[in-house]
Design an enzyme around this catalytic site. Structure first.
Site, mmCIF file in Angstrom:
data_model
loop_
_atom_site.group_PDB
_atom_site.id
_atom_site.type_symbol
_atom_site.label_atom_id
_atom_site.label_comp_id
_atom_site.label_asym_id
_atom_site.label_seq_id
_atom_site.Cartn_x
_atom_site.Cartn_y
_atom_site.Cartn_z
ATOM 1 N N LYS A 118 1.008 -1.175 -0.036
ATOM 2 C CA LYS A 118 -0.027 0.052 0.026
ATOM 3 C C LYS A 118 0.744 1.238 0.080
ATOM 4 O O LYS A 118 0.483 2.215 -0.834
ATOM 5 C CB LYS A 118 -0.971 0.071 1.349
ATOM 6 C CG LYS A 118 -1.801 1.035 1.293
ATOM 7 C CD LYS A 118 -2.645 1.296 2.650
ATOM 8 C CE LYS A 118 -3.236 -0.060 3.075
ATOM 9 N NZ LYS A 118 -3.867 0.133 4.299
ATOM 10 N N LYS A 130 3.609 -2.214 11.033
ATOM 11 C CA LYS A 130 2.021 -2.306 11.880
ATOM 12 C C LYS A 130 2.453 -2.615 13.273
ATOM 13 O O LYS A 130 3.375 -3.339 13.759
ATOM 14 C CB LYS A 130 1.269 -3.282 11.283
ATOM 15 C CG LYS A 130 -0.158 -2.884 11.519
ATOM 16 C CD LYS A 130 -0.790 -1.959 10.547
ATOM 17 C CE LYS A 130 -2.195 -1.485 11.316
ATOM 18 N NZ LYS A 130 -2.709 -0.534 9.972
ATOM 19 N N ASP A 170 -5.251 3.301 14.316
ATOM 20 C CA ASP A 170 -5.670 2.227 13.690
ATOM 21 C C ASP A 170 -6.907 1.983 14.473
ATOM 22 O O ASP A 170 -7.396 2.878 15.338
ATOM 23 C CB ASP A 170 -4.804 0.954 13.135
ATOM 24 C CG ASP A 170 -5.457 0.202 12.335
ATOM 25 O OD1 ASP A 170 -5.633 0.220 11.148
ATOM 26 O OD2 ASP A 170 -5.958 -0.988 12.799
ATOM 27 N N SER A 383 -0.590 10.658 5.973
ATOM 28 C CA SER A 383 0.457 10.427 6.949
ATOM 29 C C SER A 383 1.910 10.694 6.711
ATOM 30 O O SER A 383 2.692 11.304 7.158
ATOM 31 C CB SER A 383 0.270 8.912 7.675
ATOM 32 O OG SER A 383 -0.262 8.817 8.632
#
Ligand code: NAP
Length: 453
Positions: A118, A130, A170, A383
């Site tokens: 992504k 993540k 998130d 971001s």
């Protein structure tokens, strides 16, 4: 001859399964990507020989740590925290932090793997990562959330940095949690740097970061519809979730003339056949972000709407669908129902909300289907723009950022078109394939340049 000459897709997947026991979400994510990449690599031995996909599917590192905190009753609570740094070939690791009781290493590894593709698709210099914890912020007081965030950051801070790894929010991590974590990072390091994104506007945040994921998923949807000479005006939209991504997708769909008839949370969905106005969406934002209530309360507020406990909204007839809650929330059967009811386009605001069977249903039906790694990239794109603003110590105006976001979503759509053509199906774009290949190629070419590292 090298070992790579012998590897085919089934053997590759079997290897991933063997090396990652008990991690079904991670295996599922790798499987989905590998199908397309093996086809793409068929006449490109360089990628095979350098074992590029095998290397991307093995995180650079997985950091796991204990997080102790004290609840309001004085009890000591112990949670587990993780940061998965998947790949930093094209920039510092970048990806959100999730606080939810369902968080496992498998889920964070799948998210970090997806994030790598992504982030590459955005065209910005960001690697994939993540993190998160099985901490459940629901029902906790502000002080409890603060103590947890401070404890989490007390370990995490040594692994991140503005040029190393830049986490964001998130599920379960919004402005409040980012504020607590940034405050603790600043305290521990005595540095004010852009180490987190999604910050408040008063301390280095970017305009439109909050809106970016939901808005971006809607821009992507509009781009897909445009390929069929259509737009969102008058289209009935079914949306799942009622958090950051869902409410902003609902807002943008409404702005572009669509009619949003559902939102949901983990307890069920609300159906409002009259459609959600900006006023109703603002009420939901207030409910979720300030009062921290449940979506079922919507029906007490807005006449004509109904709540369907324990159900997902995919049975409601619609023209377009935006799954914006969580992974594997739209299964094969749901996909068949959507297609049978005439749904023409699906744009994923969430990460991997559709399971593999559902993806196949959408592809076989040849409807417009955008995977999360393309459709929800607007959040991480802004971001990335927040990182640029922090490095330059400037703040861009809203209009500039809106234009940049829209431009990035247009570019991602173009890249998907470039690599998503299907032999024998003129005019059809396989967005999954397009996103996988375009994301892979950028990361893979950087890895080739580095040699074996
Ligand atoms: P959020 O603000 O915390 O909202 C999450 C929503 O999903 C809530 O309505 C939640 O309901 C629902 N949900 C969570 N787990 C669920 C489950 N197991 N079953 C049904 N509903 C569930 O999170 P968010 O930021 O909107 O993120 C939503 C999705 O978008 C995630 O897949 C995330 O990875 C993805 N995403 C987010 C961003 C971003 O910028 N925030 C960027 C890219 C992708 P409850 O309140 O009942 O849990």
């Amino acid at each position: 001859m090298t070992t790579a000459d012998h590897v085919d897709l089934p053997r590759f997947i079997a290897g991933v399964e063997r090396r990652n026991p008990g991690q079904p979400e991670f295996v599922q994510a790798v499987h989905e990507v590998a199908q397309d990449i093996f086809e793409f690599m068929a006449d490109k031995p360089l990628y095979h020989e350098a074992q590029i996909l095998r290397r991307i599917a093995e995180p650079d590192r997985v950091i796991s740590f204990r997080v102790c905190w004290q609840d309001d009753q004085g009890n000591i609570r112990v949670q587990r925290g993780w940061r998965v740094q998947n790949n930093n070939s094209i920039g510092p690791y970048k990806g959100g932090i999730r606080f939810h009781p369902s968080v496992t290493e498998s889920i964070l590894k799948f998210l970090a793997f997806e994030q790598t593709f992504k982030n590459a698709l955005t065209g910005l210099p960001m690697g994939g990562g993540k993190g998160g914890s099985n901490f459940n912020p629901k029902g906790k007081s502000n002080n409890e959330v603060m103590r947890f965030c401070q404890s989490f950051m007390t370990e995490l801070y040594r692994h991140i940095g503005a040029d190393i790894d830049v986490p964001a929010g998130d599920i379960g991590v919004g402005g409040r949690e980012i504020g607590y974590m940034f405050g603790q990072y600043k305290r521990l390091t005595n540095e004010f740097t852009g180490v987190l994104t999604g910050k408040g506007l008063e301390y280095g945040g970017s305009l439109i970061r909050t809106e970016a994921t939901g808005y971006g998923a809607t821009y992507f949807l509009a781009n897909m519809l445009k390929t069929k000479g259509q737009d969102l005006v008058g289209k009935v939209a079914v949306i799942s979730g009622s958090g950051n991504v869902a409410t902003h997708a609902a807002e943008k769909v409404t702005m572009l003339g669509g009619k949003v008839v559902t939102l949901s949370d983990s307890a069920g969905f609300v159906h409002d056949p009259a459609g959600m106005t900006q006023e109703k969406i603002d009420w939901v934002k207030q409910l979720k972000n300030v009062r921290r209530g449940r979506i079922s309360e919507y029906v007490d507020q807005f006449a004509g709407s109904t709540f369907h406990a324990g159900k997902t909204p995919w049975g409601v007839t619609c023209d377009v669908a935006l799954p914006c809650a969580t992974q594997n929330e739209l299964l094969g059967e749901d996909a068949r129902t959507l297609v049978a009811n005439g749904c023409m386009a699906v744009s994923e605001g969430a990460n991997m909300p559709t399971d593999l069977e559902g993806v196949h249903v959408f592809k076989e039906a040849r409807i417009l289907y955008a995977p999360g790694k393309a459709a929800n990239a607007g959040g991480v794109a802004v971001s990335g723009l927040e990182m640029s603003q922090n490095s330059a110590r400037i703040s861009w105006k809203e209009a500039e950022l809106q234009a940049l976001l829209q431009g990035i979503m247009d570019d991602i759509h173009r890249r998907c078109e470039e690599y998503g053509g299907v032999a024998g199906a003129p005019g059809y774009i396989d967005y999954v394939k397009g996103a996988n290949i375009a994301g892979f190629k950028k990361v893979a070419d950087a890895m080739l340049a580095y040699g074996v590292v």
